[in-house]
Design a protein around this motif. Structure first.
Motif, PDB file in Angstrom:
ATOM      1  N   LEU A   1       0.840  -1.245  -0.010  1.00 49.74           N
ATOM      2  CA  LEU A   1       0.037  -0.006  -0.098  1.00 49.74           C
ATOM      3  C   LEU A   1       0.760   1.253   0.063  1.00 49.74           C
ATOM      4  O   LEU A   1       0.513   2.217  -0.411  1.00 49.74           O
ATOM      5  CB  LEU A   1      -0.842  -0.020   1.195  1.00 49.74           C
TER       6      LEU A   1
ATOM      7  N   ARG B   1       0.818   4.501  -2.408  1.00 51.10           N
ATOM      8  CA  ARG B   1       0.579   5.901  -1.732  1.00 51.10           C
ATOM      9  C   ARG B   1       1.624   6.702  -2.159  1.00 51.10           C
ATOM     10  O   ARG B   1       1.499   7.915  -2.155  1.00 51.10           O
ATOM     11  CB  ARG B   1       0.172   5.998  -0.375  1.00 51.10           C
TER      12      ARG B   1
ATOM     13  N   TYR C   1      -7.561   4.152  -2.900  1.00 50.63           N
ATOM     14  CA  TYR C   1      -7.294   3.675  -1.459  1.00 50.63           C
ATOM     15  C   TYR C   1      -7.719   4.567  -0.404  1.00 50.63           C
ATOM     16  O   TYR C   1      -7.811   4.232   0.848  1.00 50.63           O
ATOM     17  CB  TYR C   1      -5.671   3.383  -1.212  1.00 50.63           C
ATOM     18  N   ASP C   2      -8.177   5.834  -0.736  1.00 51.83           N
ATOM     19  CA  ASP C   2      -8.862   6.573   0.026  1.00 51.83           C
ATOM     20  C   ASP C   2     -10.140   7.074  -0.360  1.00 51.83           C
ATOM     21  O   ASP C   2     -10.650   6.919  -1.611  1.00 51.83           O
ATOM     22  CB  ASP C   2      -8.296   7.828   0.453  1.00 51.83           C
TER      23      ASP C   2
ATOM     24  N   GLU D   1     -10.717   9.680   3.806  1.00 52.14           N
ATOM     25  CA  GLU D   1     -10.140   8.688   4.708  1.00 52.14           C
ATOM     26  C   GLU D   1      -9.695   7.537   4.231  1.00 52.14           C
ATOM     27  O   GLU D   1     -10.237   7.239   2.885  1.00 52.14           O
ATOM     28  CB  GLU D   1     -11.379   8.771   5.864  1.00 52.14           C
ATOM     29  N   THR D   2      -9.117   6.478   4.866  1.00 52.74           N
ATOM     30  CA  THR D   2      -8.596   5.486   4.411  1.00 52.74           C
ATOM     31  C   THR D   2      -9.841   4.488   4.014  1.00 52.74           C
ATOM     32  O   THR D   2     -10.893   4.538   4.532  1.00 52.74           O
ATOM     33  CB  THR D   2      -7.900   4.464   5.520  1.00 52.74           C
TER      34      THR D   2
ATOM     35  N   ALA E   1     -11.890  -2.008   1.291  1.00 52.51           N
ATOM     36  CA  ALA E   1     -10.187  -1.929   1.612  1.00 52.51           C
ATOM     37  C   ALA E   1      -9.493  -3.121   1.429  1.00 52.51           C
ATOM     38  O   ALA E   1     -10.088  -4.153   1.288  1.00 52.51           O
ATOM     39  CB  ALA E   1     -10.305  -1.555   3.315  1.00 52.51           C
ATOM     40  N   PRO E   2      -8.420  -2.936   0.902  1.00 52.20           N
ATOM     41  CA  PRO E   2      -7.513  -1.877   0.891  1.00 52.20           C
ATOM     42  C   PRO E   2      -7.656  -0.972  -0.380  1.00 52.20           C
ATOM     43  O   PRO E   2      -7.027   0.028  -0.446  1.00 52.20           O
ATOM     44  CB  PRO E   2      -6.139  -2.261   1.314  1.00 52.20           C
TER      45      PRO E   2
END
Lengths: 260, 278
Positions: free
Chosen positions: A114, A118, A198-199, A203-204, A211-212
């Protein structure tokens, strides 16, 4: 001339009309289950794909909305909490051990954590999510463009589709064809708004929303945007995957091209 | 002057050519398409039996919803909510029998294609027949401009428009003149369906497509968002159903056989002596 004041004739006509209607509906059910007739009906999807693809350039964007338009209650559909033990273990550890496997017809297969995703340039978009059932919700998605990932691993010339395999099993089957997967062609794979998100809403990404990592393909319906993505493979054909129609819902009669 | 067998009781009639071949063919193709589109449309609606206003769905505030619920007496009931008003519609809407079982479904089994719950197949029927419907409509439009069906048969004359009060009274009394030309209410209704409701149902259908929204973002602005477009699509479909009911009633009460013949063979029997007023 038909005399509607005579009840016997009225009753007869009503009875005849309802019997005819019931017969016609039974006929439609029969046609719905006939392979030959389904092939005819499926040409509607070919028309949709040909015409809509002709109307859209590779760069035509789906509308993006304002923060104020974001849905307070974004419905989570399909799987909302995968039971797969391997997935559960990853989730308990906050997906620290999760790796996205990118392979198939690519020059350099590789795994992404991840943090790797990111660290790549991100794109944020507020878009409308249209479910095949008819409802819509608006959400803000942040992720890495699928094109960027594909360019890193390098596609082989024979690659025609990108297949995403997921952690969730939406239907229990003996042969494993109940596992969620999806496929898109390269035109959608390289579209600027096609991202691995991923967001969500700043937020996550939560487990109910995939998710993820989940895919966003903004010019198609929701079922083309798989959640819980575990693998990405470039393929020449999806005929030997699942039941051969390119996705979990496609294998159950839904259109592969879901632009409408 | 007349070719029918004339009795003392019957007004003399003669046959005129009322409907061109292309009008008759496109009419019947349209009948098939609209029936399939309505029935498969209700199958699709059943997948999420609620309508909203705006771009997205505010699930707590639908303008219309058709659901099943359990009432205070513990009975299963079908409920239809329109703009905050709730109606019990058990047996038809919300809760109905399908075969031997009672099912929670918005529209009953006998109004959907397929009769059983199958969104994927309903969509297949809907889009296939939507294409035939659109192509058929374009053939009708082009042909009707060329053969002047629209300008000659559908646009009311000034005299007709001035006599609209009389035409309304005639309809209310089920008194019909049999003439080659449509009457003024008929013309206005056909014009509204052909140039307002049918384009409306097609464009709102297109607005529900995320791909077409990208290609034509003005559709979203025209209809006020995808969910409003979906609601208008449903309203247009309801208008089509109402039109069909009134159309069939008028066909039956103003000479079922004569009307049916004119849309099958093109020949229509008119009163030999045309009334001086329209």
């Amino acid at each position: 001339m038909i005399d509607f004041k005579r009840p016997s004739r009225r009753a007869f006509l009503f009875g005849a009309a309802s019997s005819l209607g019931a017969l016609a509906l039974a006929g439609c059910d029969g046609l719905s289950q006939s392979d030959r007739f389904r092939k005819v009906l499926y040409t509607g999807e070919d028309m949709n794909r040909l015409v809509q693809r002709a109307l859209l350039s590779p760069a035509t964007m789906a509308r993006e909305f304002a923060e104020a338009d974001i849905s307070a209650n974004f419905k989570a559909n399909g799987s909302t909490n995968p039971e797969d033990p391997a997935y559960r273990a990853l989730a308990e550890n906050g997906f620290a051990d999760w790796r996205l496997k990118v392979g198939g017809l690519v020059e350099t297969p590789r795994d992404y954590a991840l943090a790797d995703l990111r660290a790549m340039p991100s794109r944020t978009q507020i878009t409308r999510h249209d479910c095949v059932e008819g409802w819509s919700c608006i959400g803000k998605w942040t992720g890495v463009q699928l094109a960027a990932v594909i360019q890193q691993v390098g596609l082989k010339p024979s690659a025609r589709y990108i297949v995403l395999t997921c952690a969730d099993e939406l239907e229990k089957t003996l042969d494993g064809t109940g596992r969620y997967y999806e496929s898109i062609d390269l035109e959608d794979a390289f579209h600027p708004q096609t991202i691995l998100a991923y967001d969500m809403n700043g937020e996550t990404l939560s487990i109910p929303h995939g998710a993820p990592l989940r895919l966003r393909v903004e010019r198609q319906l929701g079922y083309k945007m798989p959640k819980y993505v575990m693998r990405i493979d470039a393929v020449e054909s999806f005929a030997d995957l699942g039941r051969g129609r390119g996705g979990f819902w496609e294998d159950r009669g839904y259109d592969w091209y879901a632009g409408i | 002057m007349s070719d029918g067998s004339i009795t003392a009781q019957r007004r003399p009639r003669r046959l005129v050519y009322r409907h061109a071949l292309v009008t008759r063919i496109t009419h019947w193709v349209n009948v098939l398409c609209i029936v399939v589109l309505l029935l498969s449309g209700m199958q699709i609606f059943n997948a999420h039996p609620a309508l909203y206003i705006g771009s997205a769905s505010d699930f707590d505030n639908p303008v219309l919803s058709i659901t099943a619920a359990t009432n205070a007496e513990g009975e299963r009931v079908g409920l239809t909510r329109i703009l905050g008003a709730t109606f019990t519609t058990t047996g038809v809407l919300g809760l109905s029998t399908a075969g031997s079982s009672v099912e929670a479904r918005a529209f009953p089994s006998w109004l959907t294609v397929p009769t059983y719950r199958d969104l994927a197949t309903g969509r297949r029927w809907h889009f296939f027949f939507a294409w035939i419907f659109v192509i058929n409509g374009l053939v009708y439009l082009v042909a009707s401009l060329i053969n002047r069906h629209i300008t000659r048969d559908l646009i009311p004359t000034g005299r007709q428009l001035r006599g609209i009060g009389r035409s309304i009274l005639d309809h209310a009394r089920f008194r019909f003149h049999h003439e080659r030309d449509y009457n003024v209410l008929q013309k206005l209704t056909y014009l509204a369906i052909i140039f307002l409701v049918l384009p409306g149902v097609i464009l709102t259908g297109m607005t529900m497509s995320p791909a077409l929204d990208a290609a034509f973002p003005w559709l979203l602005d025209l209809f006020g968002g995808r969910q409003t477009a979906r609601t208008i699509h449903f309203v247009c479909a309801t208008a089509i159903v109402l039109f069909i009911l009134v159309h069939l009633l008028m066909v039956l009460v103003s000479g079922a056989w004569n009307n049916t013949r004119s849309i099958v063979t093109g020949r229509y029997a008119v009163d030999a002596k045309e009334p001086s007023d329209d």
